[in-house]
Design a protein around this motif. Structure first.
Motif, mmCIF file in Angstrom:
data_model
loop_
_atom_site.group_PDB
_atom_site.id
_atom_site.type_symbol
_atom_site.label_atom_id
_atom_site.label_comp_id
_atom_site.label_asym_id
_atom_site.label_seq_id
_atom_site.Cartn_x
_atom_site.Cartn_y
_atom_site.Cartn_z
ATOM 1 N N THR A 144 0.838 -1.195 0.000
ATOM 2 C CA THR A 144 0.000 0.000 0.000
ATOM 3 C C THR A 144 0.877 1.251 0.000
ATOM 4 O O THR A 144 1.854 1.343 0.741
ATOM 5 C CB THR A 144 -0.902 0.021 1.242
ATOM 6 O OG1 THR A 144 -1.676 -1.175 1.266
ATOM 7 C CG2 THR A 144 -1.827 1.213 1.217
ATOM 8 N N ASP A 148 -0.452 0.859 -5.492
ATOM 9 C CA ASP A 148 -1.782 1.422 -5.702
ATOM 10 C C ASP A 148 -1.751 2.907 -6.009
ATOM 11 O O ASP A 148 -2.775 3.483 -6.376
ATOM 12 C CB ASP A 148 -2.672 1.152 -4.485
ATOM 13 C CG ASP A 148 -2.068 1.653 -3.191
ATOM 14 O OD1 ASP A 148 -0.825 1.697 -3.099
ATOM 15 O OD2 ASP A 148 -2.816 1.977 -2.257
ATOM 16 N N SER A 169 -6.456 -2.836 -2.980
ATOM 17 C CA SER A 169 -7.591 -2.964 -3.909
ATOM 18 C C SER A 169 -7.503 -1.976 -5.055
ATOM 19 O O SER A 169 -8.152 -2.160 -6.086
ATOM 20 C CB SER A 169 -8.908 -2.769 -3.160
ATOM 21 O OG SER A 169 -8.952 -1.473 -2.567
ATOM 22 N N THR A 172 -7.088 -2.804 -8.956
ATOM 23 C CA THR A 172 -8.168 -3.329 -9.789
ATOM 24 C C THR A 172 -8.761 -2.257 -10.695
ATOM 25 O O THR A 172 -9.474 -2.563 -11.644
ATOM 26 C CB THR A 172 -9.282 -3.917 -8.907
ATOM 27 O OG1 THR A 172 -9.852 -2.864 -8.117
ATOM 28 C CG2 THR A 172 -8.733 -4.991 -7.994
ATOM 29 N N LYS A 173 -8.456 -0.993 -10.407
ATOM 30 C CA LYS A 173 -9.003 0.106 -11.198
ATOM 31 C C LYS A 173 -8.044 0.586 -12.286
ATOM 32 O O LYS A 173 -8.401 1.443 -13.087
ATOM 33 C CB LYS A 173 -9.345 1.279 -10.275
ATOM 34 C CG LYS A 173 -10.339 0.921 -9.169
ATOM 35 C CD LYS A 173 -10.533 2.084 -8.209
ATOM 36 C CE LYS A 173 -11.447 1.699 -7.045
ATOM 37 N NZ LYS A 173 -11.601 2.808 -6.071
ATOM 38 N N ASP A 194 -8.227 -9.241 -4.318
ATOM 39 C CA ASP A 194 -8.099 -7.989 -5.069
ATOM 40 C C ASP A 194 -7.109 -8.114 -6.217
ATOM 41 O O ASP A 194 -7.157 -7.340 -7.174
ATOM 42 C CB ASP A 194 -7.658 -6.854 -4.137
ATOM 43 C CG ASP A 194 -8.788 -6.406 -3.224
ATOM 44 O OD1 ASP A 194 -9.936 -6.348 -3.700
ATOM 45 O OD2 ASP A 194 -8.526 -6.133 -2.041
ATOM 46 N N LYS A 197 -9.191 -9.176 -9.452
ATOM 47 C CA LYS A 197 -10.417 -8.492 -9.844
ATOM 48 C C LYS A 197 -10.272 -7.745 -11.165
ATOM 49 O O LYS A 197 -11.265 -7.416 -11.808
ATOM 50 C CB LYS A 197 -10.859 -7.529 -8.739
ATOM 51 C CG LYS A 197 -11.432 -8.236 -7.515
ATOM 52 C CD LYS A 197 -11.911 -7.241 -6.473
ATOM 53 C CE LYS A 197 -12.504 -7.965 -5.269
ATOM 54 N NZ LYS A 197 -12.963 -7.020 -4.219
ATOM 55 N N SER A 198 -9.033 -7.465 -11.547
ATOM 56 C CA SER A 198 -8.814 -6.785 -12.824
ATOM 57 C C SER A 198 -9.079 -7.746 -13.974
ATOM 58 O O SER A 198 -8.551 -8.866 -14.006
ATOM 59 C CB SER A 198 -7.382 -6.260 -12.908
ATOM 60 O OG SER A 198 -7.117 -5.777 -14.207
#
Length: 446
Positions: A144, A148, A169, A172-173, A194, A197-198
């Motif tokens: 983190t 990210d 997480s 994933t964006k 996480d 999720k992509s």
């Protein structure tokens, strides 16, 4: 000024002639005579012209232009990377050239590229493989605040470091994130959901960490090409939807997985190499494995599997490395398995340390060529077999039957059964497997 021009031209020619002619002395004399005719100042000015001096003073050297101004993407990325540097103990000086006066594109381990549909450069990749960075003062080193906060990433490779905690997480964006390699770190907890999720992720490497719990069924619904999760502490059974994965290379080795090999594994459309070795799988092998037409490597060694080898294994037409060693398989080694051309051409068929009591006629030549290893079995007439007492104990007290025994005689490629290749070179020599490289913690070069 006409006389001066003529003199300068002449003097230049004379000077060059002096440099390249053995008769330079004559040239000097000519120049001296001319100087006497027109005067000494003219000669000095001409010589200064020749050597680049004289006349107007030389202009002062210009200062180099300032470096181009960084775009906002690079400014933000540099801020994130320098913040990360301030939190780490970098014993190998991997980040030594990371500083606020340089573009992050020049930082060691950072890869930049042109952002899609833009003229901007952006930080597209982080490669800290082998950097061995750790948190300062013995503190943990979370992902983190690094991965990210770099939204333009396409890959994040950090093999052999000391990252801990979970996977943020935020990744994933990311619009263009394709590869995640967290291997050989200190990632703990359950499977990082996480991380998958992509919808763009194609490469997932979680080897050599401390991950626990079950492997989720969602993993096999993702459009991944590579799944490396070996050498963790995953447990329980593999999901029944295993065959839904489009992945080509999969490693589940050296975990604590149990239960049966899912029947659906035979329907994984692209499966090329898979390692199940070093777990606690039990039960019998499903005949559906014979449908794996693209499988080159299939390894279930060092488990608690039992039963006969299904005749459908003779349909593994691409197999080059088949390892069933160190289990409790029994019965007859199918002759059609020993007829597969890709095995016969310097492949590897390891059945060591089981309870087979007979081999098909075609298998004898594979023993001679050292393709087939049947040591530590119960085959009469062969050296290095288990004792008669141990074999008797197994067959009359330990041996367990398999459900649906008729399925072991099903051959989905019957039209090809017995069509042994007359030209063992037709398949070409076996290629070096990809998945066996994952059994070492170092970075992969696929």
């Amino acid at each position: 000024m006409g006389t001066k021009s003529i003199f300068v031209s002449f003097l230049l020619c004379s000077f060059l002639l002096h440099l390249h002619s053995p008769e330079g002395v004559v040239a000097q004399e000519v120049a001296k005579s001319e100087s006497e005719a027109v005067g000494e100042p003219e000669q000095r000015e001409a010589l200064e012209i020749i050597i680049g001096g004289g006349g107007s003073p030389a202009p002062s050297p210009e200062c180099p232009p300032p470096p181009p101004k960084l775009n906002s993407r690079l400014v933000s990325a540099r801020r994130v990377l320098l913040r990360f540097k301030s939190l780490i103990n970098d014993s190998t000086c991997y980040t030594a050239n990371w500083n606020e006066n340089s573009s992050p594109c020049t930082f060691n381990g950072i890869r930049c590229a042109q952002y899609p549909n833009s003229s901007d450069q952006a930080v597209a990749g982080v490669d800290l493989n082998g950097a061995r960075v750790a948190g300062r003062n013995g503190c943990g080193l979370p992902l983190t605040g690094l991965v990210d906060d770099l939204p333009d990433l396409t890959f994040f490779h950090v093999n052999s470091n000391n990252f801990s905690g979970g996977v943020p997480s935020g990744i994933t964006k990311f619009r263009y994130f394709f590869e995640l390699d967290l291997s050989n770190n200190k990632i703990g907890g359950q499977f990082p959901m996480d991380a998958i999720k992509s919808n763009l992720l194609v490469f997932l490497d979680l080897r050599f960490n401390g991950l626990t719990g079950p492997i989720p069924s969602d993993l096999f619904q993702r459009d991944l090409d590579v799944i490396f999760v070996n050498n963790n502490k995953f447990s329980q059974s593999l999901p029944e939807n295993f065959g839904s994965t489009p992945a080509r290379y999969l490693t589940f080795a050296n975990n604590q997985l149990s239960g049966q090999i899912p029947r659906s594994v035979g329907f994984a459309p692209n499966l090329t190499e898979v390692l199940f070795l070093g777990n606690k799988f039990d039960g019998c092998l499903p005949y559906e494995i014979g449908y794996l037409k693209k499988a080159v490597v299939f390894d279930v060694s060092k488990n608690f599997l039992t039963g006969p080898i299904p005749l459908s294994f003779g349909c593994l037409k691409s197999i080059q490395y088949l390892n069933l060693a160190h289990n409790k398989f029994y019965g007859v080694v199918p002759d059609n398995l020993c007829q597969i051309a890709s095995l016969r051409n310097n492949g590897n068929l390891s059945l060591e340390d089981n309870y087979f009591k007979e081999i098909g006629p075609s298998c004898w030549s594979l023993i001679k060529s050292k393709v087939l290893d049947v040591s530590r079995n119960c085959i009469p007439g062969l050296p290095n077999q288990k004792s008669p007492q141990e074999c008797h104990e197994f067959y009359y007290k330990t041996k367990k039957p398999c459900p649906n025994p008729n399925s072991f005689y099903y051959v989905p490629c019957k039209a090809h059964w017995g069509m042994q290749s007359s030209d063992p070179q037709a398949t070409g020599p076996p290629s070096e497997p990809v998945t066996y490289k994952t059994l070492k913690p170092h970075r992969l070069r696929l």
